[in-house]
Design a protein around this motif. Structure first.
Motif, PDB file in Angstrom:
ATOM      1  N   THR A 206       0.786   2.451   2.159  1.00  0.00           N
ATOM      2  CA  THR A 206       0.128   3.288   3.164  1.00  0.00           C
ATOM      3  C   THR A 206       1.148   4.261   3.741  1.00  0.00           C
ATOM      4  O   THR A 206       2.368   4.063   3.598  1.00  0.00           O
TER       5      THR A 206
ATOM      6  N   ARG B  47     -10.794   3.684   2.585  1.00  0.00           N
ATOM      7  CA  ARG B  47     -10.310   3.194   3.870  1.00  0.00           C
ATOM      8  C   ARG B  47     -11.384   2.393   4.593  1.00  0.00           C
ATOM      9  O   ARG B  47     -12.573   2.708   4.515  1.00  0.00           O
TER      10      ARG B  47
ATOM     11  N   GLY C 288      -2.067  -1.660   5.832  1.00  0.00           N
ATOM     12  CA  GLY C 288      -2.200  -0.668   6.885  1.00  0.00           C
ATOM     13  C   GLY C 288      -1.530  -1.095   8.163  1.00  0.00           C
ATOM     14  O   GLY C 288      -0.553  -1.860   8.171  1.00  0.00           O
TER      15      GLY C 288
ATOM     16  N   TYR D 103     -11.431   8.552   1.655  1.00  0.00           N
ATOM     17  CA  TYR D 103     -10.408   9.381   2.291  1.00  0.00           C
ATOM     18  C   TYR D 103      -9.910  10.415   1.294  1.00  0.00           C
ATOM     19  O   TYR D 103      -9.453  10.084   0.192  1.00  0.00           O
TER      20      TYR D 103
ATOM     21  N   MET E  41      -6.398   0.423   4.489  1.00  0.00           N
ATOM     22  CA  MET E  41      -6.786   1.123   3.262  1.00  0.00           C
ATOM     23  C   MET E  41      -6.478   0.260   2.049  1.00  0.00           C
ATOM     24  O   MET E  41      -5.641  -0.644   2.095  1.00  0.00           O
TER      25      MET E  41
END
Length: 432
Positions: free
Chosen positions: A24, A93, A130, A113, A211
Motif C-alpha cells: 500500500t 479497496r 493498509g 480505485y 486495499m
C-alpha cells in the motif's frame, strides 16, 4: 569528493524486496523512510518549528513522503533538484461497510480505485493491507500477506461467448472477492479479524484505509532472466529509484550546488487532488519551510523556485510485440533500453526542449542511453504529476520513467536493467 557508487543489478534485487514490503502507499513510504534513516535522514513533524540545520530530513503524511538533503552552508536561495513520483497503484479497496455475502459465501465489499485492468484481478490469490486508525488517535499498519481473498471468474460453461465477445465485467457485481463460507453476514467481522492480525484489542479500530494486493512475489522471468514480473511497478519502481538516488547523493560527500529532494505523492491514479497528492500543498509547503528555516525571505523562496528543476518519474509504455500498431510508428521504447523521456505537445507531459537537455545531460553524465516516448496521435495520452507540479509551483518539470508492459495490471513487466539505469540517471540529475 567521492561520487556515489554506480547501481547495478543488485538494485533490481532490492526493488523486488521493496515491492513485496510495500503493498500500500502507507507501507511504501514507511519502507522509503527506513532506507533514508539508514542514510542519516531524520523525520521532522509538520507541527514543530523547523531548524535550518544541514543534513537529511523527511516529512511523512499518509501515503506521501517528501525528503530533502541540505548541504553544509547552503544559502537560503539555493535551488532544488526534485525527483517526483507517486506511491499509489490501481486496485480494489475496502468499502466503509466491508462485510457482505450471498448464497452461503462470505465476501468483502470493495470499490474500484483508479483504472485497473480488472481482468488481471480475477482468480488471483489476494492479501489485504493498509492503515488502521485507532480509538486513541494513532494509526497502525497491517499486512495480511497470504492468500485471503479471491475474485472468482464465471466458468466458461456459463459464459459461452466470452472468447468471441470478450470478457465483460460489471464493476459493482463481478469484482467482490470471497473470503469464506457462511450463511450469515455479520457487521464487524473483517475489522475484528484485522484487529486480531495486528495484535489489537477488539473495538480499538475506528477507521480504516484497506486495499487488496496480489500475494505472488516479484520474480525474474525469461530464458536469461532479463525481465522482472511484479506488482505496483507503476509507480513504486520510481519511488524506489528516487529513494536510492537521494540516499546515495546525501552520503557521497560531494559538493552539491542544489538541494536534492524526493517527493512521492499519493492519489496520482485518481487525479492528485488531496492533501497528499501532487495537486495539494504538501510539496510547496515543505520547500518554502526549508527556505524560511534557513533564514530566507519570500525573495529567497522565489529565487530558489525559479532555479528549481523536477524530474517527474513514472512508468511508460514499452512497445508491445502483439499490438505494435497502437504505438507511434517512429517511437518504440524497448525494455532494457534505458529510461524514457515522455513528450506530449498538449502538455499531458511537462517536457519541453530545455527539459530534454537537462535529462540528456544527466544520462550522458551517468553513461546510460535514454529513449523517447510519444503517444500515437489517434489515441488519448495519459498524464502524470509532471504538468501538475509545473503549474502549481512554477517549477520547470520534465517527465521521464521506465518502459513497461501490462501497465495497471495486478502484475506488470519490466526489464531487469532499466531500474538501475533509471537510478543512475537520477543520481546524475541530483548531483550535477
Amino acid at each position: 569528493m567521492s561520487a556515489p557508487s554506480r547501481f547495478d543489478r543488485g538494485h533490481t534485487d532490492d526493488l523486488m524486496t521493496f515491492l513485496s514490503a510495500s503493498p500500500t502507499p502507507y507501507h511504501a513510504v514507511a519502507s522509503a523512510a527506513e532506507r533514508l534513516e539508514k542514510a542519516g535522514f531524520r523525520q521532522v513533524s509538520e507541527t514543530d518549528a523547523w531548524e535550518g540545520t544541514s543534513g537529511g530530513k523527511y516529512v511523512l503524511r499518509g501515503g506521501a513522503i517528501v525528503a530533502w538533503y541540505v548541504p553544509e552552508g547552503a544559502a537560503a536561495h539555493t535551488p532544488f533538484r526534485i525527483v517526483g513520483a507517486h506511491t499509489d497503484s490501481p486496485n480494489l479497496r475496502v468499502k466503509p461497510r466491508p462485510d457482505s455475502g450471498a448464497h452461503g459465501w462470505r465476501q468483502v465489499a470493495v470499490e474500484i480505485y483508479g483504472g485497473p485492468l480488472m481482468n488481471s484481478w480475477l482468480d488471483r490469490d489476494l492479501g489485504l493491507a493498509g492503515r488502521l486508525s485507532l480509538r486513541d488517535g494513532s494509526t497502525r499498519l497491517v499486512n495480511v500477506d497470504r492468500p485471503l481473498l479471491r475474485v472468482p471468474q464465471l466458468a466458461i460453461h456459463m459464459d459461452r461467448n466470452v472468447t468471441a465477445d470478450g470478457l465483460k465485467l460489471d464493476k459493482q457485481r463481478h469484482l467482490q472477492p470471497v473470503w469464506g463460507l457462511d450463511d450469515t453476514v455479520r457487521d464487524g467481522d473483517l475489522i475484528a479479524f484485522l484487529e486480531d492480525e495486528a495484535g489489537l484489542a477488539r473495538g480499538e479500530v475506528t477507521g480504516w484505509d484497506l486495499m487488496t494486493h496480489s500475494v505472488e512475489p516479484p520474480a525474474y522471468l525469461g530464458r536469461d532472466r532479463e525481465l522482472v514480473a511484479g506488482p505496483r511497478m507503476d509507480n513504486l519502481l520510481s519511488v524506489h529509484a528516487g529513494t536510492a538516488a537521494l540516499a546515495a547523493v546525501a552520503t557521497s560527500g560531494a559538493d552539491l550546488p542544489y538541494i536534492p529532494v524526493l517527493a512521492a505523492f499519493d492519489h496520482e491514479e485518481t487525479g492528485s487532488q488531496s492533501d497528499t497528492g501532487a495537486d495539494g500543498p504538501l510539496l510547496g509547503g515543505v520547500l518554502e519551510r526549508s527556505v524560511f528555516a534557513r533564514g530566507g525571505s519570500y525573495e529567497d523562496r522565489a529565487r530558489a523556485f525559479a532555479g528549481t528543476v523536477c524530474l517527474s518519474s513514472d512508468t511508460g509504455h514499452a512497445v508491445h510485440p502483439n499490438y505494435a500498431e497502437r504505438h507511434d510508428p517512429t517511437h518504440h521504447p524497448r525494455v532494457n533500453g534505458g529510461p524514457i523521456l515522455k513528450v506530449n505537445v498538449n502538455n499531458r507531459y511537462a517536457t519541453d526542449g530545455s527539459g530534454r537537455a537537462v535529462f540528456a545531460a544527466a544520462c550522458e553524465k551517468a553513461g546510460i542511453p535514454f529513449q523517447t516516448f510519444v503517444s500515437n496521435n489517434s489515441m488519448p495520452c495519459g498524464t502524470t504529476i509532471g504538468p501538475i507540479t509545473a503549474a502549481r509551483h512554477g517549477i520547470s518539470t520534465v517527465d521521464i520513467g521506465v518502459a513497461i508492459l501490462s501497465m495497471h495490471s495486478a502484475r506488470e513487466l519490466c526489464g531487469t536493467e532499466d531500474p538501475h539505469l533509471l537510478a543512475n540517471a537520477l543520481v546524475a540529475f541530483l548531483q550535477p
